[in-house]
Scaffold this motif. Structure first.
Motif, PDB file in Angstrom:
ATOM      1  N   LYS A  60     -27.576 -33.443  16.845  1.00 23.12           N
ATOM      2  CA  LYS A  60     -26.287 -33.235  16.164  1.00 23.12           C
ATOM      3  C   LYS A  60     -26.510 -33.367  14.649  1.00 23.12           C
ATOM      4  CE  LYS A  60     -23.252 -35.794  18.475  1.00 23.12           C
ATOM      5  NZ  LYS A  60     -22.460 -37.009  18.635  1.00 23.12           N
ATOM      6  N   PHE A  61     -27.231 -34.424  14.281  1.00 23.67           N
ATOM      7  CA  PHE A  61     -27.500 -34.711  12.865  1.00 23.67           C
ATOM      8  C   PHE A  61     -28.266 -33.551  12.211  1.00 23.67           C
ATOM      9  CE2 PHE A  61     -30.654 -36.612   9.870  1.00 23.67           C
ATOM     10  CZ  PHE A  61     -29.782 -37.125   8.905  1.00 23.67           C
ATOM     11  N   THR A  62     -29.399 -33.162  12.801  1.00 22.10           N
ATOM     12  CA  THR A  62     -30.223 -32.131  12.132  1.00 22.10           C
ATOM     13  C   THR A  62     -29.530 -30.766  12.157  1.00 22.10           C
ATOM     14  OG1 THR A  62     -31.508 -31.780  14.147  1.00 22.10           O
ATOM     15  CG2 THR A  62     -32.441 -33.273  12.525  1.00 22.10           C
ATOM     16  N   PHE A  63     -28.772 -30.481  13.235  1.00 20.79           N
ATOM     17  CA  PHE A  63     -28.092 -29.177  13.260  1.00 20.79           C
ATOM     18  C   PHE A  63     -27.017 -29.127  12.178  1.00 20.79           C
ATOM     19  CE2 PHE A  63     -25.078 -25.946  14.677  1.00 20.79           C
ATOM     20  CZ  PHE A  63     -25.943 -24.880  14.831  1.00 20.79           C
ATOM     21  N   LEU A  94     -34.129 -22.465  13.217  1.00 22.22           N
ATOM     22  CA  LEU A  94     -35.037 -22.855  14.295  1.00 22.22           C
ATOM     23  C   LEU A  94     -36.016 -23.934  13.826  1.00 22.22           C
ATOM     24  CD1 LEU A  94     -36.142 -22.166  17.179  1.00 22.22           C
ATOM     25  CD2 LEU A  94     -37.752 -20.663  16.051  1.00 22.22           C
ATOM     26  N   GLY A  95     -36.632 -23.689  12.655  1.00 22.41           N
ATOM     27  CA  GLY A  95     -37.630 -24.624  12.133  1.00 22.41           C
ATOM     28  C   GLY A  95     -37.030 -25.967  11.800  1.00 22.41           C
ATOM     29  N   GLY A  96     -35.779 -25.954  11.315  1.00 26.67           N
ATOM     30  CA  GLY A  96     -35.209 -27.181  10.778  1.00 26.67           C
ATOM     31  C   GLY A  96     -34.464 -28.030  11.781  1.00 26.67           C
ATOM     32  N   TYR A  97     -34.401 -27.608  13.016  1.00 32.82           N
ATOM     33  CA  TYR A  97     -33.510 -28.264  13.964  1.00 32.82           C
ATOM     34  C   TYR A  97     -34.277 -29.179  14.915  1.00 32.82           C
ATOM     35  CZ  TYR A  97     -30.402 -28.228  18.069  1.00 32.82           C
ATOM     36  OH  TYR A  97     -29.652 -28.568  19.151  1.00 32.82           O
ATOM     37  N   GLU A  98     -34.962 -28.571  15.895  1.00 31.07           N
ATOM     38  CA  GLU A  98     -35.572 -29.345  16.975  1.00 31.07           C
ATOM     39  C   GLU A  98     -36.703 -30.270  16.490  1.00 31.07           C
ATOM     40  OE1 GLU A  98     -34.288 -29.106  19.969  1.00 31.07           O
ATOM     41  OE2 GLU A  98     -35.773 -30.230  21.134  1.00 31.07           O
ATOM     42  N   THR A  99     -37.605 -29.723  15.649  1.00 29.98           N
ATOM     43  CA  THR A  99     -38.768 -30.519  15.227  1.00 29.98           C
ATOM     44  C   THR A  99     -38.317 -31.769  14.462  1.00 29.98           C
ATOM     45  OG1 THR A  99     -38.872 -29.058  13.334  1.00 29.98           O
ATOM     46  CG2 THR A  99     -40.505 -28.683  15.062  1.00 29.98           C
ATOM     47  N   THR A 100     -37.342 -31.602  13.571  1.00 27.83           N
ATOM     48  CA  THR A 100     -36.908 -32.746  12.769  1.00 27.83           C
ATOM     49  C   THR A 100     -36.225 -33.788  13.654  1.00 27.83           C
ATOM     50  OG1 THR A 100     -36.563 -31.170  10.995  1.00 27.83           O
ATOM     51  CG2 THR A 100     -35.719 -33.380  10.633  1.00 27.83           C
ATOM     52  N   SER A 101     -35.442 -33.324  14.638  1.00 24.98           N
ATOM     53  CA  SER A 101     -34.756 -34.310  15.486  1.00 24.98           C
ATOM     54  C   SER A 101     -35.775 -35.046  16.359  1.00 24.98           C
ATOM     55  CB  SER A 101     -33.644 -33.666  16.315  1.00 24.98           C
ATOM     56  OG  SER A 101     -34.184 -32.782  17.245  1.00 24.98           O
ATOM     57  N   VAL A 146     -35.225 -37.719   7.538  1.00 23.78           N
ATOM     58  CA  VAL A 146     -35.562 -38.889   8.352  1.00 23.78           C
ATOM     59  C   VAL A 146     -35.476 -40.163   7.495  1.00 23.78           C
ATOM     60  CG1 VAL A 146     -37.336 -39.960   9.792  1.00 23.78           C
ATOM     61  CG2 VAL A 146     -37.037 -37.478   9.840  1.00 23.78           C
ATOM     62  N   ALA A 147     -35.985 -40.087   6.255  1.00 24.27           N
ATOM     63  CA  ALA A 147     -35.996 -41.275   5.392  1.00 24.27           C
ATOM     64  C   ALA A 147     -34.570 -41.751   5.107  1.00 24.27           C
ATOM     65  CB  ALA A 147     -36.734 -40.956   4.093  1.00 24.27           C
ATOM     66  N   PHE A 148     -33.656 -40.825   4.790  1.00 23.41           N
ATOM     67  CA  PHE A 148     -32.273 -41.216   4.474  1.00 23.41           C
ATOM     68  C   PHE A 148     -31.558 -41.774   5.714  1.00 23.41           C
ATOM     69  CE2 PHE A 148     -30.992 -39.022   0.233  1.00 23.41           C
ATOM     70  CZ  PHE A 148     -32.176 -39.446  -0.339  1.00 23.41           C
ATOM     71  N   PHE A 149     -31.854 -41.168   6.870  1.00 24.18           N
ATOM     72  CA  PHE A 149     -31.236 -41.667   8.103  1.00 24.18           C
ATOM     73  C   PHE A 149     -31.701 -43.099   8.357  1.00 24.18           C
ATOM     74  CE2 PHE A 149     -30.830 -42.276  12.656  1.00 24.18           C
ATOM     75  CZ  PHE A 149     -29.563 -41.781  12.887  1.00 24.18           C
ATOM     76  N   LEU A 150     -33.004 -43.339   8.181  1.00 30.81           N
ATOM     77  CA  LEU A 150     -33.549 -44.683   8.403  1.00 30.81           C
ATOM     78  C   LEU A 150     -32.946 -45.694   7.442  1.00 30.81           C
ATOM     79  CD1 LEU A 150     -37.386 -44.200   8.994  1.00 30.81           C
ATOM     80  CD2 LEU A 150     -35.708 -45.191  10.567  1.00 30.81           C
ATOM     81  N   HIS A 151     -32.697 -45.257   6.199  1.00 28.45           N
ATOM     82  CA  HIS A 151     -32.149 -46.157   5.184  1.00 28.45           C
ATOM     83  C   HIS A 151     -30.903 -46.873   5.719  1.00 28.45           C
ATOM     84  CE1 HIS A 151     -30.990 -47.539   1.168  1.00 28.45           C
ATOM     85  NE2 HIS A 151     -29.762 -47.123   1.441  1.00 28.45           N
ATOM     86  N   HIS A 152     -29.990 -46.110   6.320  1.00 25.94           N
ATOM     87  CA  HIS A 152     -28.759 -46.730   6.821  1.00 25.94           C
ATOM     88  C   HIS A 152     -28.952 -47.338   8.207  1.00 25.94           C
ATOM     89  CE1 HIS A 152     -26.266 -45.669   3.442  1.00 25.94           C
ATOM     90  NE2 HIS A 152     -26.818 -44.459   3.447  1.00 25.94           N
ATOM     91  N   LEU A 153     -29.789 -46.708   9.015  1.00 26.52           N
ATOM     92  CA  LEU A 153     -29.992 -47.235  10.379  1.00 26.52           C
ATOM     93  C   LEU A 153     -30.528 -48.660  10.338  1.00 26.52           C
ATOM     94  CD1 LEU A 153     -30.005 -46.536  13.465  1.00 26.52           C
ATOM     95  CD2 LEU A 153     -32.415 -45.995  13.194  1.00 26.52           C
ATOM     96  N   VAL A 154     -31.608 -48.881   9.566  1.00 27.16           N
ATOM     97  CA  VAL A 154     -32.237 -50.215   9.615  1.00 27.16           C
ATOM     98  C   VAL A 154     -31.355 -51.290   8.974  1.00 27.16           C
ATOM     99  CG1 VAL A 154     -34.606 -49.303   9.674  1.00 27.16           C
ATOM    100  CG2 VAL A 154     -33.596 -49.935   7.478  1.00 27.16           C
TER     101      VAL A 154
END
Ligand code: HEM
Length: 489
Positions: A179-182, A299-306, A447-455
């Motif tokens: 959901k996030f990457t899409f 295509l490139g930006g969706y599945e691989t990043t998630s 990924v880095a920004f998501f981790l910033h808030h997750l952790v």
């Protein structure tokens, strides 16, 4: 019974001739060296493909490669994807292949993949067309990655997702990550938000498209493969429609002075810096190339990043010291900002341990196990002959998990990246040479920004037996169930 036996016998002999003798019959340049050792297998046309594709944890090299490397060495011959093949698990040969794209080797994905991706997808085209499309991709990414709009949108989307977990004890992380990457990529590429009806239509078609890309290539109405080919046509039509509307709106803005303020209000939010807006002004690409480019980026930006997000979350859950160090790094960055202030590119540059964690997840998790190439001429490498026209498969994962290259390779150890070079020849999660992934930095920053808030807001536990499996596309069997402990937000 006799007839059945005859069919098997004829199939077996046919397989032997087709797999074993035909490829060897056409070898001209025996002077260059001997073929590597190996086996062509006995299944007609398929050879050893089914054994090669047998699923295994992506943190291992799998029984096929394990067995073949110990029997024949790191470079061996086989018969895969309907073609005689040289398989390389050797770091130097992999580097040589990736660096000699278009000169000695050429990108060569199986024909059914061409039919789903389309004839002008960047992954399929070669030569000048590839160069033209790639130049546009590189310049779009380099102007986008540090733009405040893009970074703020990643952060906003992160906070929306985390907010929706507030009252939950358990989530299926892969669904959340997709959901996030899409949402991010569809906004960045087409300027669409999740609430717009076009977004859910494209997402639905896109899921059908993805399922077909990894299914058995049988074009019979109703099969996932046939559905994917149709879904691709529908996505192309939706993108063409969006392009048409965008052009019409832009013309209104530029040409109709009387209504300029009114129309500016509608469009200025949508216009700005999304890929489509910039693409419309690029005159080196045809209309169809622009549409295909949009599909490649989605295509490139969706599945691989998630999947990368899921790997990080999975590995960090099992490494409390990595989680503690991540938390300290992100609290320190947040401590320097005003309450509610957005992250920027300078903050991203300070996330050095986060980059180590991302590198280690890429190395250990192996999102892309191998890439498809073919030899353009007879090539001699380390005394082996790689014959012209043969398929060549550089296996990226075997180098990442090779104990002679990475010490204790089967351990998640982000600290190894404090000493190790991440740009070198031995770390190729994004491929290499002139086909190296243009979107790598976008994936990293997401990924880095998501981790910033997750952790800073959650603790999580994962079920032990849910691990990333290479089918060879990587998936968590049960979608990575997270048990959450929520402590802020
Ligand atoms: C963790 C995330 C990602 C991984 C592991 C990854 C991996 C790869 C790899 C291994 C290749 C090389 C394929 C080959 O050599 O045949 C590639 C190419 C490509 N990737 Fe990525 N990718 C990621 C994210 C992205 C993103 C975010 C985008 C776009 C927004 C993207 C767009 C592309 C495109 C267009 C190509 C084709 C490049 C060419 O042929 O010149 N990727 N990717």
């Amino acid at each position: 019974m006799g007839f059945f036996f005859m069919v098997i016998l004829v199939g077996f002999v046919f397989g032997l001739i087709l797999n074993h003798y035909l490829p060897l019959l056409f070898l001209k340049n025996k002077k260059l060296g001997a073929l590597p050792r190996g086996s062509f297998g006995y299944l007609p046309l398929l050879g050893e493909t089914l054994a090669f594709l047998k699923p295994h944890p992506s943190t291992t090299i799998g029984s096929f490669l394990q067995d073949h490397c110990s029997r024949y060495g790191k470079v061996f011959k086989s018969h895969l994807f309907f073609s005689p093949t040289i398989v390389s698990c050797d770091q130097e040969l992999n580097y040589f292949i990736l660096q000699n794209e278009d000169k000695l080797f050429e990108c060569s994905y199986p024909k059914p993949i061409h039919d789903v991706l389309g004839k002008i997808s960047m992954l399929v085209v070669v030569g000048d067309t590839h160069k033209r499309l790639r130049n546009v991709a590189l310049s779009l990414v380099s102007t986008t990655k540090s733009k405040p709009d893009f970074l703020t949108h990643i952060e906003k989307t992160t906070l929306q997702i985390l907010e929706s977990w507030k009252d939950k004890k358990q989530i299926i992380f892969c669904e959340e990550a997709r959901k996030f990457t899409f949402n991010i990529i569809v906004k960045q590429v087409l300027g669409l938000t999740p609430e717009e009806p076009q977004t859910s239509r494209i997402l639905e078609d896109f899921l059908t498209f993805m399922r077909g890309l990894i299914s058995f290539p049988l074009y019979i109405p109703g099969t996932p493969y046939a559905n994917a080919v149709k879904a691709r046509i529908r996505i192309s039509a939706s993108v063409k429609q969006i392009i048409k509307e965008r052009r019409r709106n832009n013309n209104i803005i530029y040409n109709n002075d009387d209504n300029i303020c009114e129309n500016m209000n509608i469009n200025s939010q949508k216009r700005g810096s999304d890929f489509l807006e910039i693409l419309l002004g690029v005159d080196t690409l045809s209309e169809d190339e622009k549409v295909s480019f949009v599909l490649d980026a989605l295509l490139g930006g969706y599945e691989t990043t998630s999947i990368l997000m899921a790997m990080v979350v999975h590995f960090v859950a099992k490494s409390p010291s990595a989680l503690d160090q991540l938390k300290v790094e992100h609290e320190c960055i947040r401590g320097k900002k005003k309450k509610g202030e957005s992250l920027n590119w300078e903050d991203y540059k300070m996330m050095s341990f986060t980059q180590n964690v991302i590198n280690e997840a890429l190395r250990y998790g192996n999102i892309v196990k191998f890439v498809h190439r073919k030899a353009l001429k007879d090539i001699k490498f380390k005394g082996y002959l790689i014959p012209a026209g043969w398929k060549v498969l550089p296996i990226l994962s075997t180098v990442h998990l090779d104990p002679s290259i990475n010490s204790s390779p089967l351990e998640f150890h982000p600290w190894r990246w404090e000493r190790q070079d991440q740009t070198g020849k031995k770390f190729t999660p994004f491929g290499g040479g002139s086909r190296c992934c243009p979107g790598s930095e976008l994936a990293r920053v997401e990924v880095a920004f998501f981790l910033h808030h997750l952790v800073q807001n959650f603790r999580w536990r994962v079920e032990d037996d849910d691990q990333p499996i290479a089918y060879p596309y990587v998936e968590f069997q049960r979608g990575l169930v997270l048990n959450l402990d929520h402590f802020a937000l």
